[in-house]
Design a protein around this motif. Structure first.
Motif, PDB file in Angstrom:
ATOM      1  N   ALA A 148      15.454  -5.172 -18.074  1.00 51.42           N
ATOM      2  CA  ALA A 148      16.011  -5.483 -19.391  1.00 51.42           C
ATOM      3  C   ALA A 148      15.528  -6.824 -19.920  1.00 51.42           C
ATOM      4  O   ALA A 148      15.418  -7.010 -21.131  1.00 51.42           O
ATOM      5  CB  ALA A 148      17.544  -5.461 -19.317  1.00 51.42           C
ATOM      6  N   ASP A 149      15.232  -7.780 -19.029  1.00 48.42           N
ATOM      7  CA  ASP A 149      14.767  -9.101 -19.473  1.00 48.42           C
ATOM      8  C   ASP A 149      13.250  -9.155 -19.645  1.00 48.42           C
ATOM      9  O   ASP A 149      12.688 -10.234 -19.797  1.00 48.42           O
ATOM     10  CB  ASP A 149      15.224 -10.188 -18.501  1.00 48.42           C
ATOM     11  N   ARG A 150      12.593  -7.990 -19.594  1.00 43.66           N
ATOM     12  CA  ARG A 150      11.147  -7.816 -19.762  1.00 43.66           C
ATOM     13  C   ARG A 150      10.333  -8.289 -18.565  1.00 43.66           C
ATOM     14  O   ARG A 150       9.102  -8.278 -18.613  1.00 43.66           O
ATOM     15  CB  ARG A 150      10.641  -8.507 -21.046  1.00 43.66           C
ATOM     16  N   SER A 151      10.983  -8.747 -17.493  1.00 40.54           N
ATOM     17  CA  SER A 151      10.248  -9.043 -16.269  1.00 40.54           C
ATOM     18  C   SER A 151       9.848  -7.720 -15.609  1.00 40.54           C
ATOM     19  O   SER A 151      10.421  -6.658 -15.901  1.00 40.54           O
ATOM     20  CB  SER A 151      11.086  -9.883 -15.312  1.00 40.54           C
ATOM     21  N   THR A 152       8.844  -7.771 -14.745  1.00 36.82           N
ATOM     22  CA  THR A 152       8.352  -6.553 -14.110  1.00 36.82           C
ATOM     23  C   THR A 152       8.158  -6.763 -12.613  1.00 36.82           C
ATOM     24  O   THR A 152       7.978  -7.892 -12.147  1.00 36.82           O
ATOM     25  CB  THR A 152       7.008  -6.101 -14.717  1.00 36.82           C
ATOM     26  N   THR A 153       8.205  -5.666 -11.884  1.00 37.40           N
ATOM     27  CA  THR A 153       7.849  -5.641 -10.470  1.00 37.40           C
ATOM     28  C   THR A 153       6.888  -4.481 -10.259  1.00 37.40           C
ATOM     29  O   THR A 153       7.111  -3.390 -10.791  1.00 37.40           O
ATOM     30  CB  THR A 153       9.087  -5.451  -9.571  1.00 37.40           C
ATOM     31  N   THR A 154       5.839  -4.726  -9.490  1.00 30.88           N
ATOM     32  CA  THR A 154       4.840  -3.687  -9.217  1.00 30.88           C
ATOM     33  C   THR A 154       4.690  -3.496  -7.712  1.00 30.88           C
ATOM     34  O   THR A 154       4.609  -4.470  -6.965  1.00 30.88           O
ATOM     35  CB  THR A 154       3.479  -4.063  -9.830  1.00 30.88           C
ATOM     36  N   ARG A 155       4.682  -2.258  -7.289  1.00 34.14           N
ATOM     37  CA  ARG A 155       4.440  -1.912  -5.892  1.00 34.14           C
ATOM     38  C   ARG A 155       3.404  -0.796  -5.833  1.00 34.14           C
ATOM     39  O   ARG A 155       3.410   0.109  -6.662  1.00 34.14           O
ATOM     40  CB  ARG A 155       5.727  -1.448  -5.192  1.00 34.14           C
ATOM     41  N   GLY A 156       2.529  -0.856  -4.851  1.00 33.65           N
ATOM     42  CA  GLY A 156       1.509   0.176  -4.685  1.00 33.65           C
ATOM     43  C   GLY A 156       1.532   0.753  -3.277  1.00 33.65           C
ATOM     44  O   GLY A 156       2.032   0.127  -2.342  1.00 33.65           O
ATOM     45  N   ARG A 157       1.001   1.943  -3.154  1.00 29.52           N
ATOM     46  CA  ARG A 157       0.953   2.606  -1.841  1.00 29.52           C
ATOM     47  C   ARG A 157      -0.337   3.404  -1.729  1.00 29.52           C
ATOM     48  O   ARG A 157      -0.680   4.181  -2.636  1.00 29.52           O
ATOM     49  CB  ARG A 157       2.167   3.521  -1.668  1.00 29.52           C
ATOM     50  N   THR A 158      -1.054   3.195  -0.626  1.00 32.76           N
ATOM     51  CA  THR A 158      -2.234   4.004  -0.336  1.00 32.76           C
ATOM     52  C   THR A 158      -1.762   5.300   0.310  1.00 32.76           C
ATOM     53  O   THR A 158      -1.013   5.283   1.294  1.00 32.76           O
ATOM     54  CB  THR A 158      -3.185   3.250   0.604  1.00 32.76           C
ATOM     55  N   LEU A 159      -2.198   6.414  -0.233  1.00 32.28           N
ATOM     56  CA  LEU A 159      -1.751   7.715   0.248  1.00 32.28           C
ATOM     57  C   LEU A 159      -2.466   8.089   1.540  1.00 32.28           C
ATOM     58  O   LEU A 159      -3.592   7.634   1.788  1.00 32.28           O
ATOM     59  CB  LEU A 159      -2.012   8.766  -0.826  1.00 32.28           C
ATOM     60  N   PRO A 160      -1.849   8.923   2.379  1.00 32.50           N
ATOM     61  CA  PRO A 160      -2.508   9.337   3.635  1.00 32.50           C
ATOM     62  C   PRO A 160      -3.858   9.998   3.392  1.00 32.50           C
ATOM     63  O   PRO A 160      -4.777   9.867   4.205  1.00 32.50           O
ATOM     64  CB  PRO A 160      -1.500  10.325   4.250  1.00 32.50           C
ATOM     65  N   GLU A 161      -3.975  10.716   2.278  1.00 30.97           N
ATOM     66  CA  GLU A 161      -5.239  11.327   1.881  1.00 30.97           C
ATOM     67  C   GLU A 161      -5.233  11.426   0.363  1.00 30.97           C
ATOM     68  O   GLU A 161      -4.176  11.518  -0.259  1.00 30.97           O
ATOM     69  CB  GLU A 161      -5.414  12.712   2.508  1.00 30.97           C
ATOM     70  N   PRO A 162      -6.413  11.395  -0.280  1.00 29.25           N
ATOM     71  CA  PRO A 162      -6.448  11.550  -1.738  1.00 29.25           C
ATOM     72  C   PRO A 162      -5.816  12.877  -2.141  1.00 29.25           C
ATOM     73  O   PRO A 162      -5.995  13.899  -1.477  1.00 29.25           O
ATOM     74  CB  PRO A 162      -7.940  11.521  -2.060  1.00 29.25           C
ATOM     75  N   THR A 163      -5.074  12.870  -3.251  1.00 28.80           N
ATOM     76  CA  THR A 163      -4.369  14.084  -3.654  1.00 28.80           C
ATOM     77  C   THR A 163      -4.197  14.131  -5.163  1.00 28.80           C
ATOM     78  O   THR A 163      -4.203  13.100  -5.842  1.00 28.80           O
ATOM     79  CB  THR A 163      -2.985  14.167  -2.973  1.00 28.80           C
ATOM     80  N   ALA A 164      -4.043  15.350  -5.675  1.00 24.71           N
ATOM     81  CA  ALA A 164      -3.600  15.592  -7.039  1.00 24.71           C
ATOM     82  C   ALA A 164      -2.386  16.518  -7.013  1.00 24.71           C
ATOM     83  O   ALA A 164      -1.983  17.071  -8.037  1.00 24.71           O
ATOM     84  CB  ALA A 164      -4.723  16.220  -7.863  1.00 24.71           C
ATOM     85  N   HIS A 165      -1.794  16.677  -5.846  1.00 24.97           N
ATOM     86  CA  HIS A 165      -0.703  17.605  -5.600  1.00 24.97           C
ATOM     87  C   HIS A 165       0.608  16.927  -6.015  1.00 24.97           C
ATOM     88  O   HIS A 165       0.994  15.895  -5.465  1.00 24.97           O
ATOM     89  CB  HIS A 165      -0.702  17.960  -4.117  1.00 24.97           C
ATOM     90  N   SER A 166       1.307  17.485  -7.000  1.00 26.05           N
ATOM     91  CA  SER A 166       2.490  16.833  -7.565  1.00 26.05           C
ATOM     92  C   SER A 166       3.588  16.524  -6.537  1.00 26.05           C
ATOM     93  O   SER A 166       4.179  15.446  -6.583  1.00 26.05           O
ATOM     94  CB  SER A 166       3.057  17.688  -8.702  1.00 26.05           C
TER      95      SER A 166
END
Length: 329
Positions: free
Chosen positions: A233-251
């Motif tokens: 709400a205060d316009r601050s942001t948090t970002t987190r990333g994760r490397t997947l076990p294998e590349p995927t396009a599976h939803s």
């Protein structure tokens, strides 16, 4: 000096959003070759070598960039100017959007700016980390800066404690790394009000995962990394990333990773305004070797997914969607 730019009023998602963002990056390139893309809606620019050429100081260049971005793409650009990427980003977010704010390259000015700055404003301090720090009375940047490094490392761990200690002092040796924006697919959900319900937040992430998966499969691409950005709400942001076990396009795999990223933030009663999910490190789907499974469930899910994709292609993107996403745009 460094400019941190946040572009508002861009198309929310899709090809139009990516095209508009790349156009803005090209616009910055007319002022300085040292531009670092921060998709989906921000960038860094080092204008140290440009002030003499344009006969303008950093604030004058920022005003010109903001005017051109508005004229070309109706972008409402917020710009922070500081001696480092960290400080430029912090000062950009300390006030209403659509303004230009400057932090002088002066140690006393930097110290004054950081005094009283909420700990949650520092990059890497999400709600869970902020609560941990608050339990020790470390609620502002100056209090963190006054805490011995070893104490912070005992609280947060060696690497995280060292990073936070440096940031609380305004120390950021990171240079602006020029380069074109990497290939990335992004999907975004803006809540109509500040959302506190974690179930609704997860429902939005399910919807974003479906949208990303559909776009990836339509483009015959797969992603190696999934990144979640939460705006509060205060316009601050948090970002987190994760490397997947294998590349995927599976939803379902994208959804599971998105929900895991959400859990890792420990949001609890955080007031969330926007969620952005990005599929990064893209590769050709045909080049991905899928691991074998021991049962029919995975193959059945992929057949259902393929049938849903065919239905969406024929009747529209909203014809098939998970029940938990009903009512979402």
């Amino acid at each position: 000096m460094i400019l941190y730019l946040h572009f508002g009023n861009l198309p929310p998602t899709g090809d139009r959003a990516e095209a508009a963002y790349r156009q803005l990056i090209d616009l910055l390139g007319a002022f300085t070759p040292v531009v670092q893309a921060l998709p989906p809606d921000a960038a860094l620019a080092d204008v140290s070598g440009s002030v003499r050429y344009f006969d303008r100081d950093a604030a004058g260049l920022a005003a010109l960039i903001r005017m051109r971005a508005a004229a070309v793409l109706d972008a409402d650009t917020t710009i922070g100017i500081g001696p480092s990427p960290l400080l430029a980003q912090l000062v950009a977010h300390r006030g209403a959007p659509g303004a230009i704010r400057t932090l002088p390259d002066d140690p006393r000015a930097v110290t004054a700016f950081l005094t009283g700055l909420p700990a949650a404003a520092l990059p890497g301090v999400g709600p869970a980390t902020a609560r941990t720090l608050a339990s020790y009375g470390l609620t502002t940047a100056d209090r963190i800066a006054a805490t011995p490094l070893l104490t912070l490392q005992r609280i947060l761990g060696t690497a995280a404690g060292r990073r936070l200690h440096r940031r609380a002092h305004g120390i950021d040796p990171t240079p602006v790394r020029p380069g074109a924006p990497p290939p990335v697919f992004a999907a975004e959900h803006r809540f109509p009000y500040d959302e506190l319900d974690p179930d609704r937040q997860r429902g939005a992430l399910t919807h974003l995962s479906e949208r990303l998966g559909t776009r990836l499969r339509d483009a015959h691409r797969a992603c190696r990394t999934l990144t979640l950005t939460v705006q509060y709400a205060d316009r601050s942001t948090t970002t987190r990333g994760r490397t997947l076990p294998e590349p995927t396009a599976h939803s379902p795999q994208l959804r599971a990773a998105a929900h895991a990223l959400h859990r890792s933030l420990g949001l609890q009663r955080a007031r969330v305004r926007r969620l952005t999910l990005r599929a990064e490190e893209l590769c050709e789907a045909d080049a991905v070797s899928r691991q074998l499974t021991f049962g029919p469930d995975d193959d059945r899910a992929r057949r259902i997914e393929a049938a849903a994709d065919r239905a969406r292609a024929r009747f529209g993107p909203s014809v098939v969607r998970p029940a938990s996403t009903a009512g979402m745009p």
